[in-house]
Design an enzyme around this catalytic site. Structure first.
Site, PDB file in Angstrom:
ATOM      1  N   ASP A 144      55.132  33.107  53.311  1.00  0.00           N
ATOM      2  CA  ASP A 144      54.551  34.319  52.727  1.00  0.00           C
ATOM      3  C   ASP A 144      55.577  34.797  51.697  1.00  0.00           C
ATOM      4  O   ASP A 144      56.727  35.079  52.054  1.00  0.00           O
ATOM      5  CB  ASP A 144      54.371  35.337  53.864  1.00  0.00           C
ATOM      6  CG  ASP A 144      53.966  36.716  53.379  1.00  0.00           C
ATOM      7  OD1 ASP A 144      54.045  36.998  52.169  1.00  0.00           O
ATOM      8  OD2 ASP A 144      53.582  37.535  54.242  1.00  0.00           O
ATOM      9  N   ASN A 181      46.056  40.811  38.493  1.00  0.00           N
ATOM     10  CA  ASN A 181      44.851  40.767  37.661  1.00  0.00           C
ATOM     11  C   ASN A 181      45.079  41.652  36.432  1.00  0.00           C
ATOM     12  O   ASN A 181      46.100  42.335  36.346  1.00  0.00           O
ATOM     13  CB  ASN A 181      43.601  41.161  38.455  1.00  0.00           C
ATOM     14  CG  ASN A 181      43.724  42.555  39.044  1.00  0.00           C
ATOM     15  OD1 ASN A 181      44.072  43.507  38.338  1.00  0.00           O
ATOM     16  ND2 ASN A 181      43.472  42.689  40.331  1.00  0.00           N
ATOM     17  N   GLY A 210      44.418  39.070  48.048  1.00  0.00           N
ATOM     18  CA  GLY A 210      45.321  37.920  48.107  1.00  0.00           C
ATOM     19  C   GLY A 210      46.787  38.311  48.075  1.00  0.00           C
ATOM     20  O   GLY A 210      47.206  39.294  48.698  1.00  0.00           O
ATOM     21  N   VAL A 211      47.563  37.549  47.326  1.00  0.00           N
ATOM     22  CA  VAL A 211      49.009  37.766  47.274  1.00  0.00           C
ATOM     23  C   VAL A 211      49.326  39.130  46.633  1.00  0.00           C
ATOM     24  O   VAL A 211      50.292  39.802  47.014  1.00  0.00           O
ATOM     25  CB  VAL A 211      49.708  36.572  46.571  1.00  0.00           C
ATOM     26  CG1 VAL A 211      49.386  36.474  45.110  1.00  0.00           C
ATOM     27  CG2 VAL A 211      51.204  36.616  46.799  1.00  0.00           C
ATOM     28  N   ASP A 212      48.504  39.538  45.695  1.00  0.00           N
ATOM     29  CA  ASP A 212      48.671  40.841  45.034  1.00  0.00           C
ATOM     30  C   ASP A 212      48.615  41.972  46.068  1.00  0.00           C
ATOM     31  O   ASP A 212      49.480  42.861  46.092  1.00  0.00           O
ATOM     32  CB  ASP A 212      47.523  40.983  44.016  1.00  0.00           C
ATOM     33  CG  ASP A 212      47.767  42.048  42.960  1.00  0.00           C
ATOM     34  OD1 ASP A 212      48.871  42.618  42.933  1.00  0.00           O
ATOM     35  OD2 ASP A 212      46.844  42.303  42.162  1.00  0.00           O
ATOM     36  N   SER A 271      46.381  31.648  40.510  1.00  0.00           N
ATOM     37  CA  SER A 271      44.967  31.332  40.213  1.00  0.00           C
ATOM     38  C   SER A 271      44.264  30.428  41.223  1.00  0.00           C
ATOM     39  O   SER A 271      43.079  30.155  41.064  1.00  0.00           O
ATOM     40  CB  SER A 271      44.794  30.713  38.801  1.00  0.00           C
ATOM     41  OG  SER A 271      44.909  31.688  37.807  1.00  0.00           O
ATOM     42  N   GLY A 315      43.623  30.967  44.384  1.00  0.00           N
ATOM     43  CA  GLY A 315      42.942  31.667  45.479  1.00  0.00           C
ATOM     44  C   GLY A 315      41.604  32.179  44.985  1.00  0.00           C
ATOM     45  O   GLY A 315      40.692  31.387  44.690  1.00  0.00           O
TER      46      GLY A 315
END
Ligand code: ADP
Length: 171
Positions: free
Chosen positions: A9, A23, A31-33, A120, A122
């Site tokens: 992670d 984004n 997601g990771v964001d 990109s 995910g």
């Protein structure tokens, strides 16, 4: 410059900077964001808001840098990946630009260690193998002598296996 793949992670990785798959709004997402904003705290969102207020949205391929808030890293670079399923033919170039612009920002900020997620691949649905090839080739061809280590942090096993294999071949 040492390149390695890690299955982990990214919010737990202790490097100078972690890269976020952001984004265009820069104001957080899934997601990771989502994980980075959740664990990093309000300071990151506040810094992103300020950047938005001065320069507007961030286009695919571009990147900006902020504090890492409560994360173990010192900074977060927010890079906006291309969406695979919509418009335009330049997706490969835009994905490469995410890595290039992140590395450029790292150089400008005296960073020695950087961790990338699989941008990109995910929610944005970029094919994983193509994305891994672009990521590795772009980083390997970046000429510099400041950054000592680049870690590709893979969340899922499929990506980890791809990176591990590709990095073995390139060695
Ligand atoms: P994008 O919209 O750019 O596709 P996602 O966050 O949906 O961004 O996915 C990008 C990659 O990040 C995917 O491979 C996903 O599995 C991975 N990912 C999701 N959460 C984490 C995390 N906490 N640490 C590292 N990678 C993550």
């Amino acid at each position: 410059m040492k390149l390695k793949a890690l299955q982990s992670d990214i919010t737990t990785v202790k490097v100078d900077v972690i890269v976020n798959a952001a984004n265009t709004s820069l104001l957080g997402g899934g997601g990771v964001d989502g994980a980075i904003h959740r664990k990093g705290g309000a300071e990151i969102l506040e810094a992103c808001r300020k950047i938005r207020a001065t320069q507007g949205k961030c286009n695919p391929g571009e990147a900006v840098i902020t504090t890492a808030g409560n994360l173990p890293a010192k900074y977060v670079i927010h890079a906006v990946g291309p969406v695979w399923n919509t418009g335009g033919k330049d997706k490969e170039r835009l994905l490469a630009n995410c890595y290039l612009n992140s590395l450029r920002l790292a150089i400008e900020n005296d960073i020695k260690t950087i961790a990338f997620p699989n941008i990109s691949t995910g929610i944005y649905k970029f094919p994983k193998e193509l994305a891994a090839k672009i990521a590795i080739e772009t980083v390997m061809s970046f000429q510099q002598d400041q950054i000592e280590e680049v870690i590709f942090v893979c969340f899922d096993e499929e990506n980890y296996k791809l990176y591990d294999e590709l990095l073995r071949i390139k060695k």
